[in-house]
Design an enzyme around this catalytic site. Sequence first.
Site, PDB file in Angstrom:
ATOM      1  N   TYR A  37      81.111  44.788   6.527  1.00 53.96           N
ATOM      2  CA  TYR A  37      79.770  45.254   6.894  1.00 53.96           C
ATOM      3  C   TYR A  37      79.474  46.590   6.225  1.00 53.96           C
ATOM      4  CZ  TYR A  37      75.761  46.377   9.886  1.00 53.96           C
ATOM      5  OH  TYR A  37      74.510  46.699  10.359  1.00 53.96           O
ATOM      6  N   SER A  47      72.077  50.654   7.530  1.00 52.56           N
ATOM      7  CA  SER A  47      72.790  51.036   8.751  1.00 52.56           C
ATOM      8  C   SER A  47      73.467  52.374   8.493  1.00 52.56           C
ATOM      9  CB  SER A  47      73.840  49.977   9.098  1.00 52.56           C
ATOM     10  OG  SER A  47      74.754  50.458  10.069  1.00 52.56           O
TER      11      SER A  47
END
Length: 242
Positions: free
Chosen positions: A154, A140
């Site tokens: 995350y 990501s």
Amino acid sequence: MSLQGKTAIVTGGATGIGRAIAHRLAQAGARVTIGGRRTVPLNEATVGFTGEQISWRQCDVTDRSSVREFVQWAVEELGPLDILVNAAGANIKNRSIAEMRPEQWDELLAVNATGAYNCMLAVLPGMRERRSGLIVNISSISGLRASRLGGVAYCASKFAMAGLGTAVSLEEAQNGIRVTNIFPGEVDTPILDERPTPVTAEHRARILQPEDVAAAVLMVAELPPRAHVPELVIKPALQEFA
């Protein structure tokens, strides 16, 4: 390079980016199997699909024995593995360190980072033996640029996944194995449902769609073995990247 007759595993293949990648690889001629925790979405991902048949099996990437059994089964079903795509991922709604619980940190690191490690650990011996293989990690932008939007756990897990991919790539290049880290920006997938603030339909329409990331994976997979893409960023045109 044609993917006709190539074999691929896609984790997190039941929904979102993983599902789109599995479909795109199968459309290109690869024999694909997908893994995930939930059997109903796994089955739904393969029903009515037009292309090379996609098989599925339940697999929990956080459980090393589950991953090992999944990979062994995939080799029996498909033959020696050419491609692994680590697309399993998770996030939480309470993303700040002040709000999230310690067990949520453990959960996200287990899925997003250790899960990728478990899968790589399982496929690498066969790839080394054949001196050939491609591993694609769906990280990501939060694995390159820490942000409040991504959240503490995350971001940390995706940074870990990226570091894992880069380090393994350096070690395994001599064995003919390539590792690519792909860093998508915002993508319209079910993980958006875990945003602290609901995402509007208009916003979903403006950001990347899963098939956009799948197209990037296909490009990497179709390169000849002499070519290696270590990192690739793909983002919505209007999303900042600085």
